[in-house]
Design an enzyme around this catalytic site. Structure first.
Site, mmCIF file in Angstrom:
data_model
loop_
_atom_site.group_PDB
_atom_site.id
_atom_site.type_symbol
_atom_site.label_atom_id
_atom_site.label_comp_id
_atom_site.label_asym_id
_atom_site.label_seq_id
_atom_site.Cartn_x
_atom_site.Cartn_y
_atom_site.Cartn_z
ATOM 1 N N LYS A 38 7.352 -27.029 71.516
ATOM 2 C CA LYS A 38 8.790 -26.789 71.513
ATOM 3 C C LYS A 38 9.277 -26.114 72.794
ATOM 4 O O LYS A 38 10.307 -26.492 73.361
ATOM 5 C CB LYS A 38 9.171 -25.984 70.283
ATOM 6 C CG LYS A 38 8.938 -26.743 68.973
ATOM 7 C CD LYS A 38 9.249 -25.915 67.746
ATOM 8 C CE LYS A 38 10.740 -25.723 67.568
ATOM 9 N NZ LYS A 38 11.447 -26.978 67.302
ATOM 10 N N ASN A 41 9.232 -28.603 75.670
ATOM 11 C CA ASN A 41 10.408 -29.472 75.633
ATOM 12 C C ASN A 41 11.630 -28.787 76.231
ATOM 13 O O ASN A 41 12.427 -29.410 76.950
ATOM 14 C CB ASN A 41 10.715 -29.888 74.194
ATOM 15 C CG ASN A 41 9.726 -30.894 73.657
ATOM 16 O OD1 ASN A 41 9.081 -31.609 74.424
ATOM 17 N ND2 ASN A 41 9.594 -30.955 72.344
ATOM 18 N N GLY A 252 15.803 -30.784 68.121
ATOM 19 C CA GLY A 252 16.216 -29.388 68.077
ATOM 20 C C GLY A 252 15.902 -28.639 69.359
ATOM 21 O O GLY A 252 16.687 -27.789 69.807
ATOM 22 N N ASP A 253 14.761 -28.969 69.971
ATOM 23 C CA ASP A 253 14.397 -28.343 71.243
ATOM 24 C C ASP A 253 15.383 -28.729 72.333
ATOM 25 O O ASP A 253 15.747 -27.915 73.186
ATOM 26 C CB ASP A 253 12.989 -28.774 71.673
ATOM 27 C CG ASP A 253 11.965 -28.593 70.575
ATOM 28 O OD1 ASP A 253 12.137 -27.669 69.762
ATOM 29 O OD2 ASP A 253 11.002 -29.376 70.535
ATOM 30 N N THR A 254 15.805 -29.990 72.283
ATOM 31 C CA THR A 254 16.795 -30.463 73.250
ATOM 32 C C THR A 254 18.109 -29.713 73.100
ATOM 33 O O THR A 254 18.717 -29.283 74.090
ATOM 34 C CB THR A 254 17.029 -31.972 73.075
ATOM 35 O OG1 THR A 254 15.819 -32.669 73.347
ATOM 36 C CG2 THR A 254 18.124 -32.469 74.003
#
Length: 312
Positions: A38, A41, A252-254
């Protein structure tokens, strides 16, 4: 400098297959191998926004070597604490006939106290001009209580701390005033002792409670329903863009990476939330993280609703 911290990095193997049948050889349509985790990313997203950053973490073996190689090729600085056993490999399989995605996520390698101490010593070198963004789960041997230790270091060294992890110990960090907390609705509900996700009104109450307890900013992912942003001055809601979902890993990481990038560059909160939601959606619509080329088009689908504005 922004530092990302991944305490359980991974290589993710993405498989696309027409069918999945037991006890036979299933031939795949195609596959993709990605350096992941995560925090990693988040590093890639920040880099694609033109924001320099450095990836930190713990891992080992040929799999970590691959991750470091990919980061180096992308021009992202990195400095991982190395352990004996290999970093994990996860498998994500999309079965076309079922229109389903199966996720097989492995445990990380064993980590000892000396290696954890080495990592904490790295963090003690950060200062008030730095940001540390910690994301994801922890490898074997790393206790969730490390979150409180890191929060104490952040408070002492006065660097900004960002947390995106499911451990309930996040609640114990709030008195140290983390810069940004990013739970999803399921994580937030569990932190407050709920066995279900309540309605949006209740989610807002819980998010505001995080701010009251010390968090400076809270970004709550609502999955396909969008996201909420809450701080002392405002409560914002934005919907997610619509499209054909290819791969939910990294969405979500983005969103976090894009939103963090906007925070540190003083992007207006409403514009920042809209861009972050569009970027997260775009990642879900392709095999890997967004390159931001289609983000402006997706932003047209997103409406930001000002639920509260206290004008602070």
């Amino acid at each position: 400098m922004i530092y990302t911290l991944t305490l359980n990095p991974a290589i993710d193997l993405f498989i696309d297959t027409k069918t999945m049948q037991p006890n036979v050889v299933n031939r795949t349509e195609n596959y993709d191998i990605q350096a992941n985790g995560k925090g990693i990313n988040v590093s890639f997203i920040l880099k694609r926004l033109g924001i320099e950053n450095k990836a930190l973490g713990i891992g080992g073996g040929f799999t970590l070597n691959y991750i470091e190689e990919v980061l180096n090729q992308a021009g992202i600085q990195n400095d991982f604490v190395h352990v004996k056993d290999p970093t994990r490999i996860n498998v994500f399989t999309r079965v076309q006939d079922e229109n389903q995605e199966y996720k097989l996520v492995n445990k990380g390698p064993q980590t000892n106290s000396d290696q954890v101490s080495q990592l904490l010593d790295q963090l003690r070198q950060l200062d008030k001009d730095d940001v540390l963004s910690l994301s994801g789960s922890f490898s074997e041997g790393i206790q969730p209580s490390i979150l409180v230790e890191i929060a104490k270091i952040a408070a002492a060294k006065q660097f900004k701390l960002v947390l995106d992890t499911s451990y309930s110990e996040v609640m114990e960090t709030l008195s140290y005033h983390p810069y940004l907390i990013k739970p999803n609705d399921h994580e937030l509900s569990s932190w407050f002792g709920l066995d279900h996700v309540p309605n949006q009104e209740k989610i807002i109450v819980m998010g505001k409670s995080l701010v009251e307890k010390g968090a400076r900013n809270v970004l709550i992912s609502l999955g396909s329903k969008g996201a909420l942003f809450i701080n002392e001055a405002t409560v914002l809601y934005g919907n997610a863009a619509k499209g054909d979902v290819v791969n939910t890993a990294g969405s979500g990481d983005t969103m976090l990476g894009a939103f963090l990038g906007g925070l540190i560059t003083d992007l207006d909160n409403q514009a920042n939330l809209k861009r972050a939601l569009a970027a997260g959606s775009d990642t879900a619509f392709q095999s890997w993280i967004t390159d931001f080329k289609n983000v402006p088009n997706l932003e047209k689908q997103i409406q930001i609703q000002v639920i509260e504005d206290r004008g602070k």
